[in-house]
Scaffold this active site. Sequence first.
Site, short mmCIF file in Angstrom:
data_model
loop_
_atom_site.label_atom_id
_atom_site.label_comp_id
_atom_site.label_asym_id
_atom_site.label_seq_id
_atom_site.Cartn_x
_atom_site.Cartn_y
_atom_site.Cartn_z
N ASP A 1 -1.63 6.85 5.66
CA ASP A 1 -2.74 6.05 5.16
C ASP A 1 -3.12 5.08 6.27
OD1 ASP A 1 -4.45 4.25 3.96
OD2 ASP A 1 -3.02 3.53 2.45
N TRP B 1 0.82 -1.22 0.00
CA TRP B 1 0.00 0.00 0.00
C TRP B 1 0.85 1.26 0.00
CZ3 TRP B 1 -4.38 -0.44 -2.08
CH2 TRP B 1 -5.16 -1.59 -1.91
N LYS C 1 -13.03 -0.93 5.81
CA LYS C 1 -12.38 -1.91 6.69
C LYS C 1 -12.83 -1.81 8.13
CE LYS C 1 -9.14 -2.44 3.23
NZ LYS C 1 -8.23 -1.72 2.36
#
Length: 361
Positions: A172, A102, A196
Amino acid sequence: MARIFNFSAGPSMLPVETLQEAAEKLVEFDNTGMSLIEMSHRGKTYESVHNETISLVRELLAVPNNYHILLLQGGATLQFGMVPLAFLRQGTTASYILTGSWAKKAHDDAKIVGTTSVIWDGKADNYTRIPAQSELNIPSDAAYVHICSNETIGGIQWATFPDTGGVPLIADMSSDILSRPLPWDKIDMVYAGTQKNLAPAGMALVIMSDRLAKAARTDLPAYLRYDLHIQNNSLYNTPPSFVVWMTGLTLKWVKSIGGLQEIERRRDEKARMLYGMIDCSGGFYRNPVDKESRSMMNVVWRLPSEELEEKFIKEAKQEGLDGLKGHRSVGGCRASIYNAMPLAGVKALVQFMKHFMAKNG
Ligand SMILES: *Cc1c(COP(=O)(O)O)cnc(C)c1O
């Protein structure tokens, strides 16, 4: 109807209370004669849902008053591009710390927009650890430092946020938002896709200091302008009203069980139980990451062979333990144990792991 334990990395399990309240009110919302998702986002009813969600974020995450809270579309992925577009001006350099898939994706987008420098890259260790503060050389003139606080695929997490010496830190937090209190004195911006730990997919929660917001470029297409979203309280265009509402319901649930303190306590208990099982399996289950860097949200492990991994995932599913397949890029197994995963789910998984090892070990 029986709900199974869903260990998917995202979209993932939501608190059943969130789903039930949404189901109850979906067709007609609070005596308005229509659904919340059918009504104008400029009306009083929607406005109060919108503002309640924002104020619950502020309350639960103890967001200081000089930080803005934004509800934006495009998920975390749009933020990969929006961040450099807003803050990476010509003649400046942004620092990226690469801890896995990511963080690399965020960096890939930034490279398209401007000049970046990778100040730490976990490649040599196959992205199995978070760097120590002493390994970080942060240029004092960097536009910002970007990290991914929890690598959802690799299963590693920053236990503490790095000290950037005054350079704005942008994180993030898509897979660990709302799982722990945040040290705002070290952080200028966090962003997270909602699917999530908060709500269905379709939105990003963005929290940004006023000092960073003031540095955002304004000569950009409208949706890419943080200043416009701030001025309009995230109502510049039609907001994803269903996701905003669901986020608010999840936040209310978090508040009702005792806030982030209780969330952290549950998180620690679940993670300890699962890593404990892996560590006492004599190597049958193997967590490939550095112990200090283990994620409290996404627990990854390997079995002695790929055949056994396939068998494990298939038989677990038959027991109502779903979503345990590791990401397609790395294989193995992964259990995502976000806020909504009850302790009972982790207990059932650990029981299954014991039985499976006894039969196949
Ligand atoms: C899932 C995830 C993303 C991508 O989120 P989208 O909302 O699908 O864009 C980004 N970063 C991390 C850490 C993630 O876990």
